[in-house]
Design an enzyme around this catalytic site. Structure first.
Site, PDB file in Angstrom:
ATOM      1  N   GLY A 106      -0.659  -8.505  -6.101  1.00 23.80           N
ATOM      2  CA  GLY A 106      -0.034  -7.269  -5.246  1.00 23.80           C
ATOM      3  C   GLY A 106      -0.903  -7.020  -4.019  1.00 23.80           C
ATOM      4  O   GLY A 106      -1.897  -7.560  -3.827  1.00 23.80           O
ATOM      5  N   CYS A 107      -0.005  -6.503  -2.945  1.00 32.45           N
ATOM      6  CA  CYS A 107      -0.746  -6.407  -1.553  1.00 32.45           C
ATOM      7  C   CYS A 107      -1.650  -5.465  -1.658  1.00 32.45           C
ATOM      8  O   CYS A 107      -2.752  -5.832  -1.066  1.00 32.45           O
ATOM      9  CB  CYS A 107       0.361  -6.039  -0.647  1.00 32.45           C
ATOM     10  SG  CYS A 107       1.537  -4.617  -1.060  1.00 32.45           S
ATOM     11  N   ASN A 108      -1.572  -4.396  -2.413  1.00 30.15           N
ATOM     12  CA  ASN A 108      -2.596  -3.431  -2.699  1.00 30.15           C
ATOM     13  C   ASN A 108      -3.939  -4.043  -3.217  1.00 30.15           C
ATOM     14  O   ASN A 108      -5.040  -3.857  -3.055  1.00 30.15           O
ATOM     15  CB  ASN A 108      -2.270  -2.147  -3.434  1.00 30.15           C
ATOM     16  CG  ASN A 108      -1.246  -1.426  -2.593  1.00 30.15           C
ATOM     17  OD1 ASN A 108      -1.189  -1.505  -1.501  1.00 30.15           O
ATOM     18  ND2 ASN A 108      -0.642  -0.509  -3.316  1.00 30.15           N
ATOM     19  N   THR A 142      -5.972  -6.458  -0.923  1.00 29.45           N
ATOM     20  CA  THR A 142      -6.669  -5.645  -0.148  1.00 29.45           C
ATOM     21  C   THR A 142      -8.071  -5.095  -0.770  1.00 29.45           C
ATOM     22  O   THR A 142      -9.139  -5.089  -0.123  1.00 29.45           O
ATOM     23  CB  THR A 142      -6.009  -4.352   0.624  1.00 29.45           C
ATOM     24  OG1 THR A 142      -4.664  -4.946   0.735  1.00 29.45           O
ATOM     25  CG2 THR A 142      -6.609  -3.810   1.778  1.00 29.45           C
TER      26      THR A 142
END
Length: 342
Positions: A148-150, A153
């Site tokens: 997932g992009c979140n 990060t």
């Protein structure tokens, strides 16, 4: 050697980003593009910014002959991917950009995604696609599950700190801001310009966001015991970008030292000088992640920041980085483009 590439779900944002990146890749050729509702259309009509490229017409998945395809990117919706990937030829290398294969435990998948997994055999073989931490496993994998992009990060900010034991594992707060493209291209009333612009709001508050499943899985594995963080994402009126602000208990200078050492040899992770913090505008359209550390005014506490482009390093750029490894190509190929500024 030129590797033949298919992209399933090419009419979405991550599909278009894959096309943009692969267009100048010296060792890849796109030979098939699929879409559902937009099958039969050209990519130029769906994404006019790609009209200069000579690309295959969008077709249905069952119209693609995978016999000569070396690697397939699946940029399909969650739950759709597992049904499609289950039926793909066994010789095919696959990078999945959906959430379908990120969680190793079928029960964890059912908890976070509301139903049983439909491709357990493939789930068991999937390698988690956070490149910097699973590089060797990715090289030999047939199926890689993009993060997932979140989740990516937050992990770039926290994984080295958990591994080094320099922060209190029970005192982690992750406050994250994400651009609207992370919600996909489907029409949604709350994402209309009049509903979203000039505002800024939290969503999935109180520990309901699905990327928490990834945080739980990965952080607990590193620590060797359960780790649960507080996480609240916010939607910001910007097209691209994620900024994570992480509040931790630990000595700030030591935290910065650990991160700088951990990423010293990583081509896409830039740790800023101590006391500086990053901006989403400085990574826009690139595969870079910028990390900063600032000492808090309260002694023994620090703030860690991480910024990346959700469509590139958070998704399609990460996918291409993994595909390079899977195909025996230099990892940075096609990905060293500078961020777009302003």
């Amino acid at each position: 050697m030129t590797h033949k590439i298919a992209i399933l779900g090419a009419s979405g944002y991550t599909g278009a980003e894959l096309v943009r990146l692969i267009a100048t890749h010296p060792e890849m050729e796109i030979v098939a593009l699929s879409a559902d509702r937009k099958a039969g259309q050209s990519m130029a009509s769906v994404f006019p910014h790609l009209r200069h490229l000579d690309l295959p017409t969008l077709v249905k998945i069952d119209e693609i002959d995978f016999a000569d395809v070396d690697l397939c990117f699946c940029a399909l919706p969650h739950a759709t991917s597992q049904a499609v990937i289950r039926e793909l030829p066994k010789h095919l290398k696959i990078v999945d950009l959906s959430a379908d294969f990120r969680l190793r435990d079928p029960e964890a998948y059912a908890k976070w995604y509301g139903g049983p997994h439909a491709a357990l055999e493939q789930q068991a073989e999937a390698v988690y696609g956070l490149t910097e931490f699973y590089r060797e496993e990715i090289r030999s994998a047939r199926l890689v599950a993009g993060t997932g992009c979140n989740a990516a990060t937050g992990q770039y900010a926290l994984r080295p700190l958990i591994a080094a034991g320099v922060i209190d594992l029970d005192e982690i707060i992750l406050d994250l801001k994400a651009g609207v493209s992370g919600a996909g291209r489907s029409l949604k009333e709350n994402l209309l310009h009049a509903e979203l612009s000039e505002g800024y709001h939290a969503y999935a508050a109180g520990g309901t966001h699905r990327h928490l499943g990834e945080f739980d899985q990965e952080f607990s594995a590193i620590a060797g015991r359960p780790v649960k963080i507080q996480f609240t994402p916010h939607l910001m009126p910007a097209n691209r970008g994620i900024l994570a602000t992480v509040y931790v208990k630990g000595e700030a200078a030591r935290i910065h030292e650990v991160l700088a050492q951990a990423y010293a040899q990583e081509p896409f992770i830039e740790v800023l000088p101590f006391g500086e913090h990053p901006s989403t505008r400085h990574v826009r359209g690139s595969n870079f992640c910028h990390i900063g550390v600032v000492a808090d005014r309260i002694e023994g506490r620090a703030i860690v920041f991480a910024a990346l482009d959700n469509l590139t390093k958070g998704s399609s750029g990460q996918a291409l980085q993994n595909a390079n490894l899977m195909l025996g190509i230099e990892e940075t190929t096609g990905l060293m483009l500078a961020p777009v500024f302003p």
